[in-house]
Scaffold this motif. Structure first.
Motif, PDB file in Angstrom:
ATOM      1  N   PHE A 333       0.831  -1.210   0.000  1.00 18.82           N
ATOM      2  CA  PHE A 333       0.000   0.000   0.000  1.00 18.82           C
ATOM      3  C   PHE A 333       0.860   1.252   0.000  1.00 18.82           C
ATOM      4  O   PHE A 333       0.576   2.227  -0.716  1.00 18.82           O
ATOM      5  CB  PHE A 333      -0.916   0.004   1.231  1.00 18.82           C
ATOM      6  N   TYR A 334       1.912   1.250   0.810  1.00 20.38           N
ATOM      7  CA  TYR A 334       2.699   2.461   1.006  1.00 20.38           C
ATOM      8  C   TYR A 334       3.435   2.864  -0.275  1.00 20.38           C
ATOM      9  O   TYR A 334       3.514   4.051  -0.620  1.00 20.38           O
ATOM     10  CB  TYR A 334       3.680   2.258   2.160  1.00 20.38           C
ATOM     11  N   GLN A 338       2.823   6.297  -2.571  1.00 17.71           N
ATOM     12  CA  GLN A 338       3.873   7.200  -3.024  1.00 17.71           C
ATOM     13  C   GLN A 338       3.834   7.377  -4.532  1.00 17.71           C
ATOM     14  O   GLN A 338       4.040   8.487  -5.046  1.00 17.71           O
ATOM     15  CB  GLN A 338       5.245   6.684  -2.588  1.00 17.71           C
ATOM     16  N   GLN A 339       3.563   6.300  -5.255  1.00  9.91           N
ATOM     17  CA  GLN A 339       3.510   6.394  -6.717  1.00  9.91           C
ATOM     18  C   GLN A 339       2.394   7.349  -7.144  1.00  9.91           C
ATOM     19  O   GLN A 339       2.554   8.106  -8.119  1.00  9.91           O
ATOM     20  CB  GLN A 339       3.304   5.022  -7.333  1.00  9.91           C
ATOM     21  N   ARG A 340       1.268   7.334  -6.439  1.00  6.43           N
ATOM     22  CA  ARG A 340       0.191   8.271  -6.770  1.00  6.43           C
ATOM     23  C   ARG A 340       0.633   9.707  -6.574  1.00  6.43           C
ATOM     24  O   ARG A 340       0.271  10.599  -7.374  1.00  6.43           O
ATOM     25  CB  ARG A 340      -1.049   7.962  -5.921  1.00  6.43           C
ATOM     26  N   VAL A 341       1.415   9.965  -5.531  1.00 10.74           N
ATOM     27  CA  VAL A 341       1.926  11.323  -5.306  1.00 10.74           C
ATOM     28  C   VAL A 341       2.888  11.707  -6.424  1.00 10.74           C
ATOM     29  O   VAL A 341       2.848  12.834  -6.949  1.00 10.74           O
ATOM     30  CB  VAL A 341       2.617  11.419  -3.933  1.00 10.74           C
ATOM     31  N   ILE A 342       3.763  10.775  -6.821  1.00  8.98           N
ATOM     32  CA  ILE A 342       4.690  11.052  -7.922  1.00  8.98           C
ATOM     33  C   ILE A 342       3.922  11.357  -9.206  1.00  8.98           C
ATOM     34  O   ILE A 342       4.260  12.298  -9.946  1.00  8.98           O
ATOM     35  CB  ILE A 342       5.636   9.851  -8.119  1.00  8.98           C
ATOM     36  N   ASP A 343       2.864  10.594  -9.461  1.00 12.36           N
ATOM     37  CA  ASP A 343       2.044  10.838 -10.655  1.00 12.36           C
ATOM     38  C   ASP A 343       1.410  12.223 -10.605  1.00 12.36           C
ATOM     39  O   ASP A 343       1.336  12.927 -11.630  1.00 12.36           O
ATOM     40  CB  ASP A 343       0.955   9.774 -10.775  1.00 12.36           C
ATOM     41  N   THR A 344       0.965  12.630  -9.434  1.00 11.22           N
ATOM     42  CA  THR A 344       0.372  13.956  -9.273  1.00 11.22           C
ATOM     43  C   THR A 344       1.402  15.040  -9.534  1.00 11.22           C
ATOM     44  O   THR A 344       1.118  16.055 -10.208  1.00 11.22           O
ATOM     45  CB  THR A 344      -0.214  14.115  -7.856  1.00 11.22           C
TER      46      THR A 344
END
Length: 351
Positions: A333-334, A338-344
């Motif tokens: 999950f963690y 983080q990958q979602r934040v990088i994508d953002t």
């Protein structure tokens, strides 16, 4: 008429570079708990021996990050909680409090611990125990890659403990103490939020890569001291057993940094008491009261930064909290979060 010069205590601080006997290879929780108690007994002997060598004046001893357990390596949250997370009112903390009383020191350290408000989680906490055996500081790590933090359940955490629990500062007879957990030394905001509440000495329990080079964390220790005109007492592990990781990977470099960024003591490899030196609170206070370019704390435009941070909204709060219910994710999950934040960041053109 000139104001009197700020005063404050002076004493010896010891960043005790102790071996971490990790509990990952323990088959049963009971075996892990006995290993923890054996480590506490060993550290008591190390403190006694260190004080006998250094002499009078040792009033603060800082232990390394998760020095009694190591860190989870594949265990689920439930398994690690059973094996290595301490009850704040349990026997492990009671034994550590006995050390503080026996050796008449403020004892700082770091451990995984349970919380009755979040029974399915554990938090990583830094603590300071007084010579009377009282817990004068408890700081839960706010930024962690693979473990839950108060930020992940922020609304519920604030309901339980209030805003002051996020960046606590203990006003003690050896100065105003705050804690930074390991990797958090890389985040200037963690130290600055404590400094804006008066922190003069940062205890920094850590377990980090051994290197004679200028590592990011070692650079950051000096930077945080300079930025906040504060002492940093950083205790690294003196090697780690009980895991597949080569023993001396997290080793060496425990140090004390003064408010000017000067390293006044540093340990080489292995279990060591060599990272000890004088903490002069009056020095920090004099520098903080002195007008001029070096007084970075007084020159910080916090309100300006707050505006930009409020607009950023990058790493979300409450990611383990939904409709008042706490979720207990797996390790994957963690990294996905983080990958979602990088994508953002990429979508916004920031990276």
């Amino acid at each position: 008429m000139n104001a009197p010069a700020p005063s404050g205590p002076a004493y010896i601080a010891l960043a005790l570079q102790s071996l971490c006997a990790a509990v990952n290879d323990c088959a049963r929780p009971e075996e892990a708990r006995e290993r923890v108690m054996a480590s506490i007994a060993r550290m008591s002997r190390e403190i006694a021996g260190s004080k006998a060598f250094i002499g009078d004046g040792v009033r603060l001893v800082v232990l390394p990050e998760y020095a009694l357990t190591g860190f989870p390596m594949g265990e689920t949250a439930a398994q690690w909680r059973a094996k290595a997370a301490f009850d704040p009112d349990g026997r492990e903390y009671a034994a550590l409090a006995e050390l503080a009383v026996k050796h008449q020191v403020y004892l700082g350290g770091n451990a995984y611990e349970t919380d009755p408000h979040f029974p399915d989680l554990y938090f990583q906490a830094c603590f300071v125990l007084s010579p009377a055996g009282d817990t004068v500081l408890r700081y839960r790590r706010l930024i962690s890659m693979y473990a839950p933090s108060p930020y992940d359940v922020l609304d519920a955490y604030l309901d339980a403990y209030g805003e002051d629990a996020l960046f606590p500062v203990a006003d003690t007879e050896i100065g105003r103490l705050a804690a930074i957990a390991s990797e958090e030394i890389l985040y200037p905001e963690i130290a600055r939020c404590h400094a804006m509440k008066g922190a003069e000495v940062f205890i920094h329990p850590t377990s980090e890569a051994a290197s004679p080079l200028a590592t990011p964390k070692n650079i950051a220790k000096q930077a945080r001291a300079i930025e906040n005109i504060a002492y940093v007492v950083s205790a690294n592990t003196g090697g780690m057993t009980g895991t597949p990781i080569p023993q001396n990977s997290a080793d060496r470099g425990s140090k004390i940094v003064d408010p000017r960024g000067l390293v006044i003591a540093e340990a080489a490899s292995g279990p060591s008491m060599c990272a000890y030196g004088e903490v002069d609170i009056a020095l920090a206070r004099r520098l903080r009261h002195r007008a001029g370019m070096p007084n970075l704390l007084a020159r910080t435009p916090a309100a300006l930064y707050a505006r930009e941070y409020a607009r950023a909204q990058l790493h979300p709060a409450n990611s383990l909290l939904a409709d008042g219910e706490v979720s207990v994710p797996g390790r994957e999950f963690y990294k996905a979060r983080q990958q979602r934040v990088i994508d953002t960041l990429a979508e916004r053109g920031i990276i």
